[in-house]
Design an enzyme around this catalytic site. Structure first.
Site, PDB file in Angstrom:
ATOM      1  N   ARG A  77      17.772   9.828  42.875  1.00 57.12           N
ATOM      2  CA  ARG A  77      19.202  10.175  42.926  1.00 57.12           C
ATOM      3  C   ARG A  77      19.360  11.659  42.650  1.00 57.12           C
ATOM      4  NH1 ARG A  77      22.409   5.011  41.945  1.00 57.12           N
ATOM      5  NH2 ARG A  77      20.975   3.566  42.951  1.00 57.12           N
ATOM      6  N   ARG A 123      21.672   9.751  29.780  1.00 50.80           N
ATOM      7  CA  ARG A 123      21.412   8.441  30.401  1.00 50.80           C
ATOM      8  C   ARG A 123      21.234   8.495  31.915  1.00 50.80           C
ATOM      9  NH1 ARG A 123      26.757   5.902  31.329  1.00 50.80           N
ATOM     10  NH2 ARG A 123      28.216   7.596  31.034  1.00 50.80           N
ATOM     11  N   ARG A 170      17.207   2.276  31.435  1.00 46.79           N
ATOM     12  CA  ARG A 170      18.382   1.973  30.607  1.00 46.79           C
ATOM     13  C   ARG A 170      18.179   0.685  29.823  1.00 46.79           C
ATOM     14  NH1 ARG A 170      23.927   3.708  33.656  1.00 46.79           N
ATOM     15  NH2 ARG A 170      23.295   5.855  34.081  1.00 46.79           N
TER      16      ARG A 170
END
Ligand code: AMO
Length: 434
Positions: free
Chosen positions: A211, A219, A408
């Site tokens: 990404r 995060r 995460r």
């Protein structure tokens, strides 16, 4: 290495060869100790200077911390030693000496900045806490794989070099592919759907996603590990059942198999699998509850994405893992199916940890005409996705799925303050090596 004994397996009465790193040398005058560390723990090696060969004593005590050594000697019981046993050495071999100046202290006695730790990961991972995080990460992936198999899903691998993106055009990393433009894949989304529509029906993938987002936060990563599921003949509710089962199994396996690692992270006392079932709260109820907390300056209205502070306020209110269901169609991607009786409402869901979003998923649009319409509504050219859309003309069953951000999951489970702690070699805005 032949005839090597792990320090944890060295029993009194045996003659052993142990090998590992010099954790510490403690010289008390007439007696001195070398603490040797390997992957299973530490052992004390005792040097009684007057009773031992000078050269042996010199080698053993002159070696710099973090050097790699092997020691052969007799193991004896010694209640005052950290592990209750010690070795009296016959030989000490320095296999790989370390510089006396180290960029960080693996024993953790001297704190180091995260960036220094990431630049020197090999040294950092010799510390108990860092090592524990990655052992637990390994257990997490193993447990997830087992849970998927229990759910009759087959593990697949899909391409990471692709011709088109799926999760929003601005977040793509372009690359050159034999003179043509290509991208690093943002998600296995379209591929996993194409495979779920085949005879495999239920599939999962654990792999990297890329990404190119601008976010530089505790995060977000630019390369993350996505744990994806897709199931034919599943609706959103069944997909959430599988998701809950996978997350709960991971926690249970970590609780069962990673006791010493949880202790190293000071989590052993309070570590508990999340309470089940995870509540399923509609988006509408979520914004009402966030507004009722009074934590936001501006009240949320239907159609707003949930701001981070809103997620946190709701997380504190709910107190555990929970799903947010039935999101507005307009803020979910084209592949998410709308409710048949209300096109404004989608079947999309998120799984939330009180601190942050862990999962996105939903039932997929499997009807060809509606799928093409969805592309157009999102401003995407359906022709560029012909490889995908055409398969919807040849018998595509209803299907649903989701993706967990692997880092995460580890980050929230272990209460880490920065997602980079859960990645060996993170990729972010600044970091491209190591
Ligand atoms: P989404 O984009 O929400 O959904 O991603 C799924 C989950 O992946 C994690 N994640 C990230 N973690 C760290 N850094 C990032 N930059 C990052 N981006 C995403 C999050 C997130 O919840 N195709 C859909 C899933 C599906 O519908 O099956 C998708 O990719 O934990």
């Amino acid at each position: 290495m032949e005839n090597r004994t792990y320090t944890a397996d060295a029993e009194p009465g045996e003659t052993v060869t142990v090998a590992g790193w010099v954790h510490e040398v403690r010289d008390l005058g007439g007696i001195a100790f070398l603490i040797l560390r390997d992957t299973t723990g530490r052992i004390q090696v005792k040097f009684e200077k007057d009773e031992m060969d000078d050269e042996l004593v010199e080698t053993g005590l002159g070696v710099a911390r973090e050097s790699v050594v092997s020691v052969t000697g007799d193991v004896e019981e010694e209640p005052r030693a950290p592990t209750g046993v010690e070795i009296t050495p016959e030989t000490v071999d320095v296999i790989a000496p370390a510089d006396t100046e180290l960029p960080l202290d693996p024993s953790g006695k001297v704190d180091a900045e995260l960036s220094t730790r990431l630049d020197n990961r090999t040294l950092d991972l010799r510390g108990e806490e860092s090592k524990a995080i990655f052992e637990i990460r390994g257990e997490t992936l193993r447990a997830a794989r087992d849970a998927f198999r229990e759910a009759d899903a087959t593990e697949i691998n899909t391409p990471k070099i692709v011709a088109t993106g799926t999760e929003g055009g601005t977040e793509l990393f372009p690359i050159t592919y034999f003179g043509r433009e290509a991208f690093m894949n943002q998600s296995p989304q379209l591929f996993k759907q194409l495979v779920a529509g085949s005879g495999l029906e239920r599939v999962f993938e654990i792999g990297p996603i890329f990404r190119a987002e601008e976010h530089n936060t505790p995060r977000h990563l630019n390369e993350a590990t996505s744990i994806d599921f897709e199931g034919a003949f599943c609706d959103a509710s069944e997909a959430m059942d599988v998701c809950e089962q996978v997350v709960a199994s991971v926690y249970e396996s970590v609780a069962e198999n990673c006791e010493s690692q949880l202790e190293a992270l000071d989590l052993a006392a309070e570590f508990e699998p999340p309470e089940r079932p995870f509540p399923r709260i509609s988006y509408e109820e979520a914004i009402e509850r966030i507004n009722a907390t009074g934590e936001l300056d501006e009240q949320l209205v239907w159609g707003d994405d949930l701001p981070t502070e809103g997620e946190k306020a709701l997380g504190a209110d709910v107190g555990g893992h929970y799903f947010i269901t039935d999101w507005p169609s307009e803020i979910k991607p084209f592949y998410i199916k709308d409710h048949d009786d209300d096109p404004e409402l989608s079947t999309g869901f998120d799984l939330m940890h009180p601190r942050m979003e862990l999962v996105s998923g939903g039932q997929r649009e499997h009807r060809y005409e509606q799928l093409i319409e969805g592309f157009q509504q999102q401003g995407l050219d359906p022709e560029a996705f012909e490889y995908y859309t055409s398969m919807f003309k040849y018998g595509m069953p209803p299907h649903a799925g989701w993706a967990i951000g692997g880092e995460r999951l580890v980050m929230t489970m272990l209460e880490l303050s920065n997602i980079r702690e859960a990645v060996l070699f993170p990729r972010d805005r600044q970091r491209l090596s190591p």
